[in-house]
Motif scaffolding. Sequence first.
Motif, PDB file in Angstrom:
ATOM      1  N   LYS A  78     -37.637   1.369  40.164  1.00  9.13           N
ATOM      2  CA  LYS A  78     -38.540   0.467  40.916  1.00  9.13           C
ATOM      3  C   LYS A  78     -39.756   0.174  40.048  1.00  9.13           C
ATOM      4  N   LEU A  79     -39.774   0.326  38.762  1.00  6.67           N
ATOM      5  CA  LEU A  79     -40.907   0.124  37.885  1.00  6.67           C
ATOM      6  C   LEU A  79     -40.872  -1.194  37.326  1.00  6.67           C
ATOM      7  N   LEU A  80     -39.592  -1.785  37.258  1.00 14.27           N
ATOM      8  CA  LEU A  80     -39.348  -3.086  36.786  1.00 14.27           C
ATOM      9  C   LEU A  80     -38.547  -3.768  38.010  1.00 14.27           C
ATOM     10  N   ASP A  81     -39.204  -5.085  38.483  1.00 18.90           N
ATOM     11  CA  ASP A  81     -38.539  -5.652  39.488  1.00 18.90           C
ATOM     12  C   ASP A  81     -39.050  -7.229  39.311  1.00 18.90           C
ATOM     13  N   ASP A  82     -37.999  -8.115  39.204  1.00 14.91           N
ATOM     14  CA  ASP A  82     -37.966  -9.665  38.951  1.00 14.91           C
ATOM     15  C   ASP A  82     -38.630 -10.108  40.068  1.00 14.91           C
ATOM     16  N   LEU A  83     -38.261  -9.614  41.418  1.00 19.93           N
ATOM     17  CA  LEU A  83     -38.771 -10.384  42.565  1.00 19.93           C
ATOM     18  C   LEU A  83     -40.339 -10.033  42.630  1.00 19.93           C
ATOM     19  N   ARG A  84     -40.938  -8.890  42.261  1.00 20.75           N
ATOM     20  CA  ARG A  84     -42.276  -8.633  42.424  1.00 20.75           C
ATOM     21  C   ARG A  84     -43.033  -9.483  41.334  1.00 20.75           C
ATOM     22  N   LEU A 100     -42.108 -24.981  40.376  1.00 14.65           N
ATOM     23  CA  LEU A 100     -42.076 -23.540  40.345  1.00 14.65           C
ATOM     24  C   LEU A 100     -40.625 -22.952  40.090  1.00 14.65           C
ATOM     25  N   LEU A 101     -39.520 -23.442  40.890  1.00 15.74           N
ATOM     26  CA  LEU A 101     -38.369 -22.844  40.529  1.00 15.74           C
ATOM     27  C   LEU A 101     -37.932 -23.066  39.055  1.00 15.74           C
ATOM     28  N   ILE A 123     -35.696 -15.551  35.594  1.00 12.76           N
ATOM     29  CA  ILE A 123     -35.562 -14.931  36.658  1.00 12.76           C
ATOM     30  C   ILE A 123     -34.338 -15.832  37.377  1.00 12.76           C
ATOM     31  N   SER A 124     -33.495 -15.065  38.031  1.00 14.49           N
ATOM     32  CA  SER A 124     -32.218 -15.710  38.671  1.00 14.49           C
ATOM     33  C   SER A 124     -32.580 -16.465  39.726  1.00 14.49           C
ATOM     34  N   LYS A 125     -31.562 -17.432  39.719  1.00 15.90           N
ATOM     35  CA  LYS A 125     -32.058 -18.428  40.948  1.00 15.90           C
ATOM     36  C   LYS A 125     -32.031 -17.919  42.458  1.00 15.90           C
ATOM     37  N   GLU A 126     -31.383 -16.865  42.772  1.00 17.00           N
ATOM     38  CA  GLU A 126     -31.636 -16.129  43.876  1.00 17.00           C
ATOM     39  C   GLU A 126     -32.946 -15.656  44.055  1.00 17.00           C
ATOM     40  N   THR A 127     -33.374 -14.963  43.040  1.00 21.56           N
ATOM     41  CA  THR A 127     -34.632 -14.223  43.073  1.00 21.56           C
ATOM     42  C   THR A 127     -35.830 -15.309  43.357  1.00 21.56           C
ATOM     43  N   SER A 128     -35.569 -16.225  42.504  1.00 18.75           N
ATOM     44  CA  SER A 128     -36.708 -17.503  42.363  1.00 18.75           C
ATOM     45  C   SER A 128     -36.723 -18.014  43.721  1.00 18.75           C
TER      46      SER A 128
END
Length: 171
Positions: A66-72, A92-93, A101-106
């Motif tokens: 959890k040191l790298l997290d695209d959502l964060r 923004l998307l 960043i993936s579509k879902e995460t974005s």
Amino acid sequence: MQDQENQADIQSESPAATEAAAVTQKALSLLARCEQCRSGLERKLLQKGFSKGTVDGVLDALEERKLLDDLRFARAWLNSRRIGHLEGRTRLLAELSARGISKETSKKAVDDFFEEFDEDEICARAVQKFLAQGKSGDKLVSAMTRAGFSFKMSQKAIKNLEENLDSVRDF
């Protein structure tokens, strides 16, 4: 004989272990400065000359820890972006997608962002900004679209502003 084989195995693993340690150290150094997304961090590490396999393994381990997290990263990026920019959902998307960043995460990050900050209010402020820049008519609508607001939302904000101006004039 067995000791020589073990020694050879250790020596052959040593460069890989050394590279993994160097990749980890560089990745942690970059993460200590600011949030990073996986694709951006991967690009930076590959530019340093590290091998793709080692970089991928280290990034996987950082994500597991959890040191790298695209959502964060996306949430932090959106919060920093709102300070100087008045942008809508579409823009923004697209910006997050351009950062890997993936579509879902974005979508999740942008949805969360607009739960906290009113998109209609941001749109209204963008209309005021573009009007102050001398944009009107089609140029105003074009500017709003480029800023990521839907045509419908832009029209509503423009109409509300015009109605508010009319009520002030009538006063």
